[in-house]
Structure formats: C-alpha cells, structure tokens
Write an enzyme that holds these catalytic residues in place. Structure first.
Site, PDB file in Angstrom:
ATOM      1  N   ARG A  73       0.825  -1.209   0.000  1.00 55.93           N
ATOM      2  CA  ARG A  73       0.000   0.000   0.000  1.00 55.93           C
ATOM      3  C   ARG A  73       0.863   1.263   0.000  1.00 55.93           C
ATOM      4  O   ARG A  73       0.537   2.265  -0.654  1.00 55.93           O
ATOM      5  CB  ARG A  73      -0.936  -0.015   1.222  1.00 55.93           C
ATOM      6  CG  ARG A  73      -2.073  -0.988   1.032  1.00 55.93           C
ATOM      7  CD  ARG A  73      -2.560  -1.636   2.326  1.00 55.93           C
ATOM      8  NE  ARG A  73      -3.099  -2.951   2.005  1.00 55.93           N
ATOM      9  CZ  ARG A  73      -4.373  -3.193   1.730  1.00 55.93           C
ATOM     10  NH1 ARG A  73      -5.262  -2.233   1.798  1.00 55.93           N
ATOM     11  NH2 ARG A  73      -4.770  -4.404   1.395  1.00 55.93           N
ATOM     12  N   HIS A 125      -4.031   0.667   6.755  1.00 57.04           N
ATOM     13  CA  HIS A 125      -2.828  -0.112   7.053  1.00 57.04           C
ATOM     14  C   HIS A 125      -1.504   0.592   6.779  1.00 57.04           C
ATOM     15  O   HIS A 125      -0.488  -0.032   6.425  1.00 57.04           O
ATOM     16  CB  HIS A 125      -2.856  -1.474   6.320  1.00 57.04           C
ATOM     17  CG  HIS A 125      -2.280  -2.566   7.177  1.00 57.04           C
ATOM     18  ND1 HIS A 125      -2.234  -3.888   6.794  1.00 57.04           N
ATOM     19  CD2 HIS A 125      -1.723  -2.511   8.421  1.00 57.04           C
ATOM     20  CE1 HIS A 125      -1.677  -4.611   7.754  1.00 57.04           C
ATOM     21  NE2 HIS A 125      -1.369  -3.792   8.740  1.00 57.04           N
ATOM     22  N   SER A 148      -5.593  -4.694   9.213  1.00 52.36           N
ATOM     23  CA  SER A 148      -6.225  -5.908   8.677  1.00 52.36           C
ATOM     24  C   SER A 148      -7.369  -6.397   9.558  1.00 52.36           C
ATOM     25  O   SER A 148      -7.376  -6.174  10.775  1.00 52.36           O
ATOM     26  CB  SER A 148      -5.185  -7.032   8.549  1.00 52.36           C
ATOM     27  OG  SER A 148      -4.186  -6.656   7.638  1.00 52.36           O
ATOM     28  N   HIS A 214      -8.966 -11.114   2.512  1.00 52.82           N
ATOM     29  CA  HIS A 214      -8.008 -11.399   3.589  1.00 52.82           C
ATOM     30  C   HIS A 214      -8.739 -12.195   4.676  1.00 52.82           C
ATOM     31  O   HIS A 214      -9.906 -11.948   4.953  1.00 52.82           O
ATOM     32  CB  HIS A 214      -7.500 -10.065   4.155  1.00 52.82           C
ATOM     33  CG  HIS A 214      -6.336 -10.164   5.092  1.00 52.82           C
ATOM     34  ND1 HIS A 214      -6.443 -10.699   6.358  1.00 52.82           N
ATOM     35  CD2 HIS A 214      -5.037  -9.777   4.952  1.00 52.82           C
ATOM     36  CE1 HIS A 214      -5.255 -10.637   6.956  1.00 52.82           C
ATOM     37  NE2 HIS A 214      -4.378 -10.097   6.123  1.00 52.82           N
ATOM     38  N   ASP A 266      -3.414  -6.244  -3.390  1.00 51.52           N
ATOM     39  CA  ASP A 266      -2.166  -5.768  -2.779  1.00 51.52           C
ATOM     40  C   ASP A 266      -1.022  -6.775  -2.785  1.00 51.52           C
ATOM     41  O   ASP A 266       0.146  -6.408  -2.729  1.00 51.52           O
ATOM     42  CB  ASP A 266      -2.417  -5.265  -1.350  1.00 51.52           C
ATOM     43  CG  ASP A 266      -2.819  -6.377  -0.384  1.00 51.52           C
ATOM     44  OD1 ASP A 266      -3.312  -7.436  -0.838  1.00 51.52           O
ATOM     45  OD2 ASP A 266      -2.645  -6.180   0.837  1.00 51.52           O
ATOM     46  N   ASN A 267      -1.369  -8.068  -2.813  1.00 54.10           N
ATOM     47  CA  ASN A 267      -0.317  -9.107  -2.823  1.00 54.10           C
ATOM     48  C   ASN A 267      -0.970 -10.437  -3.142  1.00 54.10           C
ATOM     49  O   ASN A 267      -2.192 -10.547  -3.237  1.00 54.10           O
ATOM     50  CB  ASN A 267       0.434  -9.160  -1.480  1.00 54.10           C
ATOM     51  CG  ASN A 267      -0.469  -9.289  -0.278  1.00 54.10           C
ATOM     52  OD1 ASN A 267      -0.636  -8.334   0.489  1.00 54.10           O
ATOM     53  ND2 ASN A 267      -1.094 -10.447  -0.090  1.00 54.10           N
ATOM     54  N   LYS A 281       1.251 -15.450  -1.171  1.00 59.45           N
ATOM     55  CA  LYS A 281       1.471 -14.294  -0.286  1.00 59.45           C
ATOM     56  C   LYS A 281       2.727 -14.471   0.569  1.00 59.45           C
ATOM     57  O   LYS A 281       3.012 -15.586   1.033  1.00 59.45           O
ATOM     58  CB  LYS A 281       0.249 -14.139   0.627  1.00 59.45           C
ATOM     59  CG  LYS A 281       0.380 -13.010   1.631  1.00 59.45           C
ATOM     60  CD  LYS A 281      -0.837 -12.877   2.518  1.00 59.45           C
ATOM     61  CE  LYS A 281      -0.647 -11.714   3.493  1.00 59.45           C
ATOM     62  NZ  LYS A 281      -1.826 -11.463   4.320  1.00 59.45           N
TER      63      LYS A 281
HETATM   64 MG    MG Z   1      -2.713  -8.170   1.613  1.00 60.02          MG
END
Ligand code: MG
Length: 427
Positions: A73, A125, A148, A214, A266-267, A281
């Site tokens: 991020r 985050h 998160s 997530h 994001d991942n 991840k």
């Molecule tokens: Mg993530």
C-alpha cells in the site's frame, strides 16, 4: 480551409472544457493471480470484473512492490519502493507505533492539490496513530478500518498485547468497535456509491481498499453459499458484485466514460490461487507479487486488449500525474514511471525494459526481474531448507517458464552476473 479551422476550434474548445477524469482504484486484499474469472479462476465466475477487462486493458505482467499488505500500500500511494518510506518490513500491527512518514507525497495529496475530492474507503494499514491516518495523508474523507481484519480483538502472545475490537472509523471518529465483518464488502460498496451520487463539481478519486479476501473470510447473507465451493468463492463473488455495482452507478450517472477504473490487489493469495505462478502471499516467487491488473477508461483507453507489458502499482502515481496534469514536488525520487502512452496506445507501445526488485517481507531484496529474466539470490519464505537444502541462485525465463520451474543459472552465467549487479546497485 474554413471547415478545417472550425474543426480545430471545436477540438480546442472541447479539450479546454473537458473535465478531469474521475479515478477509482478498486484494491482487494490478498486476491491471487488466478482469483478472477478472466485470469483463470476455477469454480466461480466474476462477470463484472471480466466485463471491466473487456472495456479496458487486462495486464498479464502487473506487479505490486511487496508480498504483504503494508508495504504494498505504501508503494501504491507513493510511487516508490516501500524501503524509501521505511515501511518495507512486514506489516503494521495494532501495537505498532509508526506509519507513513509525513514527508511522503501521496497520490491523494497530489490529486487533492490538483482539485480532486479524495476519498479513502476500507483498509488503510499505513499507521493507525492519528498523524498517519488517511485525513493526514491527502484524503478528504475516510470510512474504514486502520489495519487488517484479522487484527480484531487479537492477543499477541509474543509481546503480551491485546488489540481492541476492529475499529471502524468515519474520518477521525471511531464509530463502531468490532463491526460485523459479514457486511464489510457491502458497506464499503454503499459508501463508494453514495460518494459517486453525491459528487459535486470536483472530479473525485476513490481509493476503495476492500478488506476481503483477507482472512478471516466473510460474506453477507446474500452471498453465503452462492458459489457452491465455499466461503472463498462467495467472498470473491461479492467483491465482483461490488465492482459491478460501482460500474453500474457510474453508467447511470453518465460518468463511466470519464472515469479511470483500476482493479488490482495488494499481494498474492493466502486463501486463493496464483496458478500457474509459483508461490503465494509473503513470498518473492511470482505468485506473491504478480497480480490481476485491469485498467479501464472507456472514453480514452482502447477496449478489450490484453497487454503483456510489465507495469507495477508504483507506476500509477506518475501515470495519473501525467493524465491529470498534476504537479509533482521537485526532487521527488519516484520508482514508478509514467505509462500513460501504453494505456492510450497499448497495441503499439513497448516500454523499455527496467529492473523490478522483489523485496521480502523481512525487508531484503531476494530477486530482480529485467525483461523476461528473473534472478533469485535468496529465499526466506517459500523454501524449506530442511527438505530442499540451501537455496540455489536461480534464474528463470518468465516468458517461457511462468511457473519458475527450470533453473537456467548454470547455463547463463552472464545473465546471472548482469542481474546480480542490478541487485547490488539498487539505490
Ligand atoms: Mg494483503
């Protein structure tokens, strides 16, 4: 001659009066390379995101600059490798004291300085202390949570710290403790739609950073059981619904053609899949950092193309700066570059090869990509030393071997040397 002059005059008037495009970044959390229908998802469909791809460009080589949430991020919002802001190691926790440094110039600050209304919805985050929160980093409005969704009411045994129930904020005010996570995707979507409908004359930038998919996975009653393959499929179907609702709203409001809609995550996956990529991840294999990436702007960007050009979320800040005519501070060291030419002319634009550094969640460079080649020099995650022995220096040709299976290091010492020099020379 007269007609030509008239035509030129009309073009000039049109370009002077055309409004700045609205911008939406639809950013999910831990959605893998194969967790979208048009990227090969199995067992459920994502018709709305697929439709978005057919109305814009679908990227096959779209990267994020980290394997986990916080640094990814930071990279997106600053256009810089997370190491520059000191956020390259792992993620921030409810007990963390730090956050995004004040001197970082974020995408939101850039767009707000250029007359945009800037709205952050969902997961932040980048620091939960007041000075690090969205309203102190370029956003006019915030509705969401500071970190998160698994950091909800959690006891961290190693440091003896009990986090509070997940805090839901509206701007700087805590409005709910421990919101029902089944409804997070829904309430974020409704918030985005409200902002679109209630927009004023300003162009808007909506950074919609969903908490899902997530862990822990949650879907609203309307989506529970819908996929037939379990909660993960349900969650992705609800995210797809969210994207569809927002696009539908933009169309109803007559502004879809003048909105840049960017979809990515994001991942790599925790719950989902990155097939056919290796890893997931928190790993610097492709599966950790290569993401589904779609950019649509129906008024300007050609529809329905698949691009194999390499781009990253760090390119978004300079690209949006170029498109919107936003000024950047002098001496700003950006790692991303303006790729607007690629967006406008994807069929005939080939970007020059540039190195991409894969930073581990422990804050070290583990690999580098240049063109089709990727060199790994170490592996802290995604490699079992006890079973597999010491990690060997590994070289892969990603064009021929997307799954990073065939180590070509022994046969290509010069390529290894060239890429190793890049890692050593990072600055
Ligand atoms: Mg993530």
């Amino acid at each position: 001659m007269k007609n030509t002059l008239l035509f030129l005059l009309m073009i000039t008037i049109a370009s002077c009066t055309s409004k700045q495009p609205n911008i939406i970044i639809f950013f999910t959390d831990d959605q893998g390379y194969a967790d979208v229908g048009c990227y090969g998802a199995v067992g459920y469909e994502t018709p709305n995101i697929d439709q978005l791809a057919s109305e814009g460009i679908r990227f096959t080589d779209f990267y994020v600059p980290a394997t986990v949430c916080t640094p990814s991020r930071a990279g997106l919002l600053t256009g810089r490798y997370p190491v520059r802001s000191g956020l390259h190691e792992a993620v921030l926790f409810p007990f963390s004291e730090g956050g995004i440094p004040e001197e970082e110039y974020t995408m939101a600050e850039m767009l707000r300085d250029n007359g945009y209304k800037t709205i952050c919805i969902g997961k932040w985050h980048l620091g939960h202390k007041p000075q690090y929160m969205p309203l102190n980093n370029g956003f006019d409005e915030f509705f969401g949570v500071p970190y998160s969704n698994d950091m909800d009411n959690h006891y961290y045994r190693d440091i003896d710290f009990q986090s509070p129930p997940l805090p839901l904020y509206r701007n700087e005010e805590l409005i709910e403790s421990g919101p029902d996570q089944d409804y997070l995707t829904k309430i974020y979507t409704e918030e985005a739609i409200r902002h679109i409908k209630e927009r004023g004359d300003q162009p808007f930038f909506i950074y919609l950073a969903h908490n899902m998919p997530h862990y822990p996975l949650h879907a609203s009653p309307a989506f529970k059981g819908k996929s037939g393959i379990g909660i993960f499929g349900d969650v992705i179907m609800e995210l797809d619904w969210s994207a569809g609702e927002i696009v539908e709203c933009l169309k109803e409001e007559g502004i879809f053609d003048n909105t840049i809609f960017i979809f990515t995550s994001d991942n790599g996956p925790a719950a989902g899949s990155a097939e056919p990529l290796r890893g997931r991840k928190a790993q610097t294999w492709e599966g950790g950092q290569r993401e589904p990436g779609i950019i649509a702007w129906p008024g300007r960007i050609p529809a329905g193309l698949t691009s194999h050009e390499f781009i990253t979320t760090m390119d978004l800040l300079p690209t949006l700066a170029a498109i919107t005519g936003s000024e950047l501070p002098e001496n700003l060291h950006l790692d991303g570059q303006d790729v607007s030419k690629l967006l406008f002319e994807p069929a005939k634009t080939q970007l020059p090869a540039r190195p991409f550094y894969y930073w581990s969640r422990d804050g070290e460079i583990e690999a580098v990509r240049l063109g089709d080649w990727k060199l790994h020099i170490k592996k802290t995650r995604g490699w079992n030393k006890d079973e597999q022995g010491d990690f060997p220096v590994s070289l892969y040709n990603l064009k021929e071997d997307i799954g990073e299976q065939k180590n070509l290091a022994m046969d290509n010492p010069e390529k290894v040397e060239e890429l190793f020099t890049l890692i050593e020379g990072f600055k």
